[in-house]
Enzyme design. Structure first.
Site, PDB file in Angstrom:
ATOM      1  N   GLY A 168       0.821  -1.202   0.000  1.00  0.00           N
ATOM      2  CA  GLY A 168       0.000   0.000   0.000  1.00  0.00           C
ATOM      3  C   GLY A 168       0.854   1.251   0.000  1.00  0.00           C
ATOM      4  O   GLY A 168       0.635   2.188  -0.780  1.00  0.00           O
ATOM      5  N   ASP A 169       1.844   1.292   0.880  1.00  0.00           N
ATOM      6  CA  ASP A 169       2.740   2.439   0.964  1.00  0.00           C
ATOM      7  C   ASP A 169       3.538   2.636  -0.319  1.00  0.00           C
ATOM      8  O   ASP A 169       3.689   3.768  -0.800  1.00  0.00           O
ATOM      9  CB  ASP A 169       3.719   2.252   2.126  1.00  0.00           C
TER      10      ASP A 169
END
Length: 349
Positions: A168-169
């Site tokens: 996600g990051d």
């Protein structure tokens, strides 16, 4: 391997691009680090106590090498004026605050575009600028969970995996932000006007579900109308030709022979010519009794030898079959060994 600035022909691709980086932790700093590697001037602006990643020395260096680090007190009016002066001469400003924080500081888009009409502003958020989730806190695990991505990262047995790579990051945050920055800078160069773009990591993750949404729709009719679960989709375990198999020494072999030509090559190494036409591109239905039987037979064969044996057998085979390496083994692999900093880009001509 130690992180260090990129050198060589690609290090000047973004020379002259000036970026004010207000981001912290992982998503924003990795994104601007990639820009720095390509030659952009990155001014990293931290609060007096510094980026929360600073105590993790090696991580901070990996994310922020090649940047000029400055500190300001965001509660001090005079220092905010100094920050505005920096932004006035920049091409890009990147932030990772929750929606509304910059407006309270007088650094919202309306104020900044009046200060610098060509400025590109990119905000990395967890859930977007608007909506009922906009003000919620979150980390990679939360973004993975709420987007539907974490549910797809399961073992064939159904057990969830807690990934040590922050998709996600990095994929939905850092990479999407870089795309937004470079696209908006290109557009600003043509129109003479900048713009503000929000990068929602949760929405970015959901966009990455392109395969399971598509293949799930194809397989649902075979499953009584429901979407495939763990071990039932094309690329998460249903196919014998695309799977992870345990070896005799407790390691794993990654068989990615998705296309028939690669499966044929794999069968040659397996010394099982009778398996060649038992492939989805030759009519074998995913999840059929023959499919399940073949997957079990492949598993039994792979389990009969240690990983090193299979790695050696497949070394010269064009079959899309590779050993599953540990981090230490990967770093020592000829693909990466001796590189001060592994990069996804390299000049060809």
């Amino acid at each position: 391997m130690e992180a260090g600035p990129l050198s060589g022909p690609l290090s000047g691709l973004l020379a002259g691009l000036r970026v004010i980086d207000l981001t912290r932790n992982l998503p924003g700093p990795f994104g601007t680090r990639m820009l720095a590697d390509l030659g952009a001037e990155i001014i990293k602006v931290e609060p007096p106590e510094g980026d929360p990643a600073r105590p993790l020395g090696t991580l901070f260096e990996a994310l922020n090498h090649g940047k000029e680090c400055r500190k300001i007190d965001f509660k001090n009016a005079a220092e905010l004026t100094q920050l505005r002066d920096w932004i006035a001469t920049a091409d890009v400003m990147v932030d990772s605050f929750r929606p509304g924080v910059l407006k309270a500081l007088g650094l919202d888009w309306e104020a900044l575009k009046a200060l610098n009409p060509k400025l590109v502003m990119v905000s990395i958020t967890g859930y977007g600028q608007q909506g009922v989730w906009a003000q919620r806190a979150g980390h990679d695990l939360n973004f993975m969970a709420i987007s539907g991505v974490l549910d797809q990262v399961r073992a064939p047995t159904g057990e969830l995996a807690l990934s040590n790579v922050q998709w996600g990051d990095l994929a939905a945050g850092s990479s999407m932000a870089c795309i937004a920055i470079l696209s908006a800078v290109y557009d600003a160069g043509k129109r003479g006007k900048g713009r503000h773009i929000d990068v929602s990591m949760t929405h970015g993750l959901h966009a990455h579900l392109v395969m399971p949404k598509s293949t799930g729709a194809l397989l649902a009719p075979m499953l009584g109308g429901r979407m495939p679960g763990a071990g039932e989709d094309m690329l998460n375990g249903v196919l014998p030709c695309y799977n992870l198999y345990g070896t005799a020494d407790g390691r794993h072999l990654a068989v990615g022979s998705l296309e028939f030509k690669f499966w044929k090559a794999a069968c040659e190494v397996f010394e099982r010519p009778d398996w060649v036409n038992r492939h989805w591109q030759r009519g074998q239905m995913p999840g059929s009794p023959d499919c399940i039987e073949l997957r079990q037979d492949v598993a039994a064969l792979v389990a009969s030898k240690p990983l090193a044996d299979w790695a050696a057998r497949f070394e010269q085979a064009d079959a899309c079959v590779t050993p599953v390496l540990t981090l230490a083994e990967a770093q020592a692999h000829p693909l990466f060994a001796g590189q001060a900093q592994v990069q996804p880009w390299s000049p060809v001509g």
